[in-house]
Design an enzyme around this catalytic site. Sequence first.
Site, PDB file in Angstrom:
ATOM      1  N   ASN A 146      69.713  43.519  19.475  1.00 44.12           N
ATOM      2  CA  ASN A 146      69.038  44.272  20.536  1.00 44.12           C
ATOM      3  C   ASN A 146      67.545  44.492  20.272  1.00 44.12           C
ATOM      4  OD1 ASN A 146      69.611  46.076  18.482  1.00 44.12           O
ATOM      5  ND2 ASN A 146      69.994  47.783  19.865  1.00 44.12           N
ATOM      6  N   LYS A 169      70.037  37.967   7.460  1.00 48.05           N
ATOM      7  CA  LYS A 169      70.771  37.255   8.509  1.00 48.05           C
ATOM      8  C   LYS A 169      70.452  37.879   9.859  1.00 48.05           C
ATOM      9  CE  LYS A 169      74.893  37.522  10.628  1.00 48.05           C
ATOM     10  NZ  LYS A 169      74.559  36.875  11.890  1.00 48.05           N
ATOM     11  N   THR A 224      79.581  50.283  14.796  1.00 47.77           N
ATOM     12  CA  THR A 224      80.337  51.092  13.845  1.00 47.77           C
ATOM     13  C   THR A 224      81.526  50.306  13.306  1.00 47.77           C
ATOM     14  OG1 THR A 224      79.593  53.156  14.825  1.00 47.77           O
ATOM     15  CG2 THR A 224      81.696  53.235  13.655  1.00 47.77           C
ATOM     16  N   THR A 226      81.829  47.011  12.812  1.00 45.34           N
ATOM     17  CA  THR A 226      81.406  46.072  11.766  1.00 45.34           C
ATOM     18  C   THR A 226      80.934  46.840  10.530  1.00 45.34           C
ATOM     19  OG1 THR A 226      80.674  44.601  13.529  1.00 45.34           O
ATOM     20  CG2 THR A 226      79.972  44.031  11.316  1.00 45.34           C
ATOM     21  N   LEU A 238      80.824  47.873  -5.496  1.00 45.14           N
ATOM     22  CA  LEU A 238      80.041  49.103  -5.279  1.00 45.14           C
ATOM     23  C   LEU A 238      78.597  48.800  -4.896  1.00 45.14           C
ATOM     24  CD1 LEU A 238      81.387  51.460  -8.061  1.00 45.14           C
ATOM     25  CD2 LEU A 238      81.908  51.492  -5.639  1.00 45.14           C
ATOM     26  N   GLU A 244      73.217  51.518   9.651  1.00 46.28           N
ATOM     27  CA  GLU A 244      72.702  52.113  10.894  1.00 46.28           C
ATOM     28  C   GLU A 244      73.616  51.638  12.005  1.00 46.28           C
ATOM     29  OE1 GLU A 244      70.462  54.269  11.012  1.00 46.28           O
ATOM     30  OE2 GLU A 244      69.084  53.956   9.360  1.00 46.28           O
ATOM     31  N   GLY A 246      76.503  52.603  15.540  1.00 45.06           N
ATOM     32  CA  GLY A 246      76.458  52.921  16.966  1.00 45.06           C
ATOM     33  C   GLY A 246      76.131  54.384  17.243  1.00 45.06           C
ATOM     34  N   CYS A 278      70.623  51.630  20.347  1.00 51.45           N
ATOM     35  CA  CYS A 278      71.538  52.550  19.676  1.00 51.45           C
ATOM     36  C   CYS A 278      71.271  53.988  20.112  1.00 51.45           C
ATOM     37  CB  CYS A 278      71.403  52.403  18.162  1.00 51.45           C
ATOM     38  SG  CYS A 278      69.706  52.528  17.587  1.00 51.45           S
ATOM     39  N   GLU A 380      80.851  54.371  22.875  1.00 53.01           N
ATOM     40  CA  GLU A 380      79.462  53.929  23.052  1.00 53.01           C
ATOM     41  C   GLU A 380      79.446  52.867  24.158  1.00 53.01           C
ATOM     42  OE1 GLU A 380      77.669  51.341  20.044  1.00 53.01           O
ATOM     43  OE2 GLU A 380      75.744  52.278  20.460  1.00 53.01           O
ATOM     44  N   LYS A 450      77.959  61.523  10.973  1.00 50.86           N
ATOM     45  CA  LYS A 450      79.317  61.125  11.383  1.00 50.86           C
ATOM     46  C   LYS A 450      79.434  59.592  11.375  1.00 50.86           C
ATOM     47  CE  LYS A 450      79.505  64.107  15.054  1.00 50.86           C
ATOM     48  NZ  LYS A 450      80.148  64.765  16.171  1.00 50.86           N
ATOM     49  N   GLY A 453      76.466  56.301  10.891  1.00 52.19           N
ATOM     50  CA  GLY A 453      75.843  55.597   9.771  1.00 52.19           C
ATOM     51  C   GLY A 453      75.837  56.338   8.463  1.00 52.19           C
ATOM     52  N   GLU A 457      66.733  55.008   7.292  1.00 55.44           N
ATOM     53  CA  GLU A 457      65.636  54.041   7.207  1.00 55.44           C
ATOM     54  C   GLU A 457      64.362  54.773   7.610  1.00 55.44           C
ATOM     55  OE1 GLU A 457      67.336  50.725   9.653  1.00 55.44           O
ATOM     56  OE2 GLU A 457      67.202  49.629   7.755  1.00 55.44           O
TER      57      GLU A 457
HETATM   58  P1  NAD Z   1      77.544  43.762  15.573  1.00 55.35           P
HETATM   59  O1  NAD Z   1      78.138  44.746  14.632  1.00 55.35           O
HETATM   60  O2  NAD Z   1      78.459  42.951  16.393  1.00 55.35           O
HETATM   61  O3  NAD Z   1      76.644  42.702  14.777  1.00 55.35           O
HETATM   62  C1  NAD Z   1      75.538  43.099  13.987  1.00 55.35           C
HETATM   63  C2  NAD Z   1      75.272  42.022  12.954  1.00 55.35           C
HETATM   64  O4  NAD Z   1      76.368  41.960  12.046  1.00 55.35           O
HETATM   65  C3  NAD Z   1      75.124  40.613  13.514  1.00 55.35           C
HETATM   66  O5  NAD Z   1      74.143  39.922  12.778  1.00 55.35           O
HETATM   67  C4  NAD Z   1      76.497  40.005  13.272  1.00 55.35           C
HETATM   68  O6  NAD Z   1      76.479  38.597  13.201  1.00 55.35           O
HETATM   69  C5  NAD Z   1      76.836  40.622  11.927  1.00 55.35           C
HETATM   70  N1  NAD Z   1      78.270  40.691  11.619  1.00 55.35           N
HETATM   71  C6  NAD Z   1      79.310  40.672  12.482  1.00 55.35           C
HETATM   72  N2  NAD Z   1      80.483  40.738  11.797  1.00 55.35           N
HETATM   73  C7  NAD Z   1      80.152  40.816  10.479  1.00 55.35           C
HETATM   74  C8  NAD Z   1      80.914  40.923   9.283  1.00 55.35           C
HETATM   75  N3  NAD Z   1      82.247  40.959   9.313  1.00 55.35           N
HETATM   76  N4  NAD Z   1      80.267  40.983   8.112  1.00 55.35           N
HETATM   77  C9  NAD Z   1      78.909  40.959   8.057  1.00 55.35           C
HETATM   78  N5  NAD Z   1      78.132  40.853   9.160  1.00 55.35           N
HETATM   79  C10 NAD Z   1      78.752  40.782  10.359  1.00 55.35           C
HETATM   80  O7  NAD Z   1      76.505  44.590  16.449  1.00 55.35           O
HETATM   81  P2  NAD Z   1      75.606  44.058  17.671  1.00 55.35           P
HETATM   82  O8  NAD Z   1      76.515  43.851  18.840  1.00 55.35           O
HETATM   83  O9  NAD Z   1      74.742  42.925  17.214  1.00 55.35           O
HETATM   84  O10 NAD Z   1      74.630  45.295  17.939  1.00 55.35           O
HETATM   85  C11 NAD Z   1      74.955  46.363  18.756  1.00 55.35           C
HETATM   86  C12 NAD Z   1      75.379  47.565  17.954  1.00 55.35           C
HETATM   87  O11 NAD Z   1      74.356  47.885  17.012  1.00 55.35           O
HETATM   88  C13 NAD Z   1      75.546  48.818  18.789  1.00 55.35           C
HETATM   89  O12 NAD Z   1      76.687  49.515  18.359  1.00 55.35           O
HETATM   90  C14 NAD Z   1      74.291  49.626  18.471  1.00 55.35           C
HETATM   91  O13 NAD Z   1      74.402  51.004  18.685  1.00 55.35           O
HETATM   92  C15 NAD Z   1      74.077  49.278  17.054  1.00 55.35           C
HETATM   93  N6  NAD Z   1      72.689  49.529  16.657  1.00 55.35           N
HETATM   94  C16 NAD Z   1      72.430  50.562  15.804  1.00 55.35           C
HETATM   95  C17 NAD Z   1      71.119  50.858  15.448  1.00 55.35           C
HETATM   96  C18 NAD Z   1      70.803  51.991  14.508  1.00 55.35           C
HETATM   97  O14 NAD Z   1      69.689  52.017  13.997  1.00 55.35           O
HETATM   98  N7  NAD Z   1      71.725  52.920  14.257  1.00 55.35           N
HETATM   99  C19 NAD Z   1      70.073  50.100  15.965  1.00 55.35           C
HETATM  100  C20 NAD Z   1      70.371  49.042  16.836  1.00 55.35           C
HETATM  101  C21 NAD Z   1      71.692  48.771  17.168  1.00 55.35           C
END
Ligand code: NAD
Length: 476
Positions: A146, A169, A224, A226, A238, A244, A246, A278, A380, A450, A453, A457
Site C-alpha cells: 500500500n 522483500k 495481522t 501474516t 528467537l 507493524e 493491521g 493501516c 479491518e 493489541k 503490532g 518504527e
Molecule cells: P500481507 O500480510 O498480505 O503481505 C505483506 C508482505 O508479507 C508482502 O510482502 C507479502 O508477500 C509478505 N508475506 C505474505 N505471507 C508471508 C509469509 N508467510 N511469510 C513472510 N512474508 C509473507 O499484507 P498486505 O496485504 O500486503 O498489506 C495490507 C496490510 O498491511 C493491512 O492489514 C494493513 O493494515 C497492513 N499495514 C500495516 C501498516 C503499519 O504500519 N501498521 C502499514 C501499512 C499496512
Amino acid sequence: MKMVINGEWVGSLSDRTYTVKNPANGEAVGPVPLGVRDDVKRAADAAEEALSRWSGTSSHHRGQILARAAARIREQAEEIAIILTAEQGKPQREAIDEVRGSARVFEYYAGLSSNPLATIQRLEDGSEATVLREPIGVCGAILPWNMPALLMAWKVGPALLTGNTVVLKPATATPLTPLMMAAALHDAGLPNGVLNVVTGSGDEVGEEIVRSKQIRKVSFTGSTQTGKRIMTLAAHDLKRLTLELGGSDPMIICGDADIPKAVAGAVAGRFYNAGQICTAVKRLYVVDAVADQVIEQITEKVGQITVGDGMKPEVKMGPLSSMQGRESIRSVVRQVVDREEGRVIAGGELPQGDEYLRGNFYTPTLVTDVAPDSVLLREEIFGPVLPIVRVKDLNEAITAANSTRYGLGASVWTSDPKTIRVAVGGLKAGIVWVNQHLKIPPEVPFGGVKESGVGRENGMQSLDAYTEAKTVLVRL
Ligand code: NAD
C-alpha cells in the site's frame, strides 16, 4: 527490472519472472524476477559479507549516504511516482507525496547520524558502566503493497544508519518502486551487499527471510494474520521482530468539533489511497447532537470524489490494488446489505462506464445505521467503505472505539481541552491524533498496541529497534 544482490542487478536463480500489472487497466507494467529460497540465501550471504565493513564505518559516513540518497529520490520523485501509480494505483499527487515523504525519512535519519547512541555512567562501587548500541547484523525487511516507498524508508533508514545490512522483500504487487529506491541508494554510494532486494512471493521469499539463520531481525509491515505467522516462524531462533500490522482506527467527532474540518478529515482519512492505509479512518463515531450535520456534509463531499486511473489529474481516488481486494470489499458491502447490518447511503457499487471495465475500481461508500456486531466494525476493512455510528457521548464513543482487537491509531475531534485529556487517556492505540488523522512524522515513534503490532518504527526508538545493547563494566 531485475532484483539487486551484492550491488548487481540480477535475475532469479529460478530463471522465472512474473508480470506486475496496472490495477487501473490490467496492463503489464513490467516483468520482475520470481525469487526463490536460494536467492534469499545469496542475498543473505552478500549482506553477511558486507556487514563488518559497513558497521565499521562511522555513522556520519552512513548518514551522508542516506542524505545523498534522499536528494537523489527527490530529483527522481516524478519518475518514481509514475511507476508507483502504475503498479499500485494511487493518484499521482499521492504518489509524489509518498516518494517525497520517503526522502524526508532518509533526511531524518541522516540528521540523527551525529547523535551519540552509547551512554556512560559512574556506578556506586566506582566502576564505569558503558552501554554500547551495536548493530543487530543482517536484517530482513518485508513490505506491504500500500505504501511501498514510505515503508521501505521506515525500515531501511534506521537499519542502515545503525550499521546493519539488509535483505528486503517488496510486496509481490509493488516491487518496482522499492527497486527504484534501491537504485537511488546505490547511486548515492551505498556499498555492494549492504542492501539487497529479492522479489517474489511471501510464501517462498518472505518465509525464507524469516527462517534464515543468517538474518537476525525481521521488520515486517502487513496484515495481522501474516504477522502472527511470522512471529511463529521467528520463534525457532528467537529472531528480533518489529511487526507493524493491521488497524481499525476509530475517529470520534464530538459536539464541539469544527464540523467542516472534521468532515474533511474523515473523508481524507478514509478515502486517501482508496482506503488502503493501516491508519485509515475505518470507523467513524459521531456524537448525536451533530450527527445529522456530519452525515449530510460527508455525503456531499464523498459525492465529489472522482474515481479513475491515478494518472489522470482530475482523479481523487484510484483503483484498489488487486481484483481480489476489490472483490472482498464488494462482498463485505453485499453482506452488510443482505444481513441488514447497515444502510448504504453513498456508493456501494462498481462505478459505471467503459473506463472502469478493466480496473479494480469501487465507489467511495458510506454506511449508516450500522449494527454493533457488523463486520464493518469488527474487522479491518481495507478499502473505501466508511461506517458511521451515532453515539450518545464521548464515553460511549471511547468504549465502542476500544472494542476491537486492533489498536493502531485513533483520533478525536473537539475544541475542549478536558475532552482531549479524557480521550487521550481512554483510547487504546499506539497513536492518538487530536483534530487530525493519518499524519505520521518520522520524528515520533509509530506502532500498534493489541493485535496491531509489536515494537515501534520511527523516532529515536527505531534506533533501539535496530541495535542490541552491550553493557561494559570497567573497574579502574
Ligand atoms: P500481507 O500480510 O498480505 O503481505 C505483506 C508482505 O508479507 C508482502 O510482502 C507479502 O508477500 C509478505 N508475506 C505474505 N505471507 C508471508 C509469509 N508467510 N511469510 C513472510 N512474508 C509473507 O499484507 P498486505 O496485504 O500486503 O498489506 C495490507 C496490510 O498491511 C493491512 O492489514 C494493513 O493494515 C497492513 N499495514 C500495516 C501498516 C503499519 O504500519 N501498521 C502499514 C501499512 C499496512
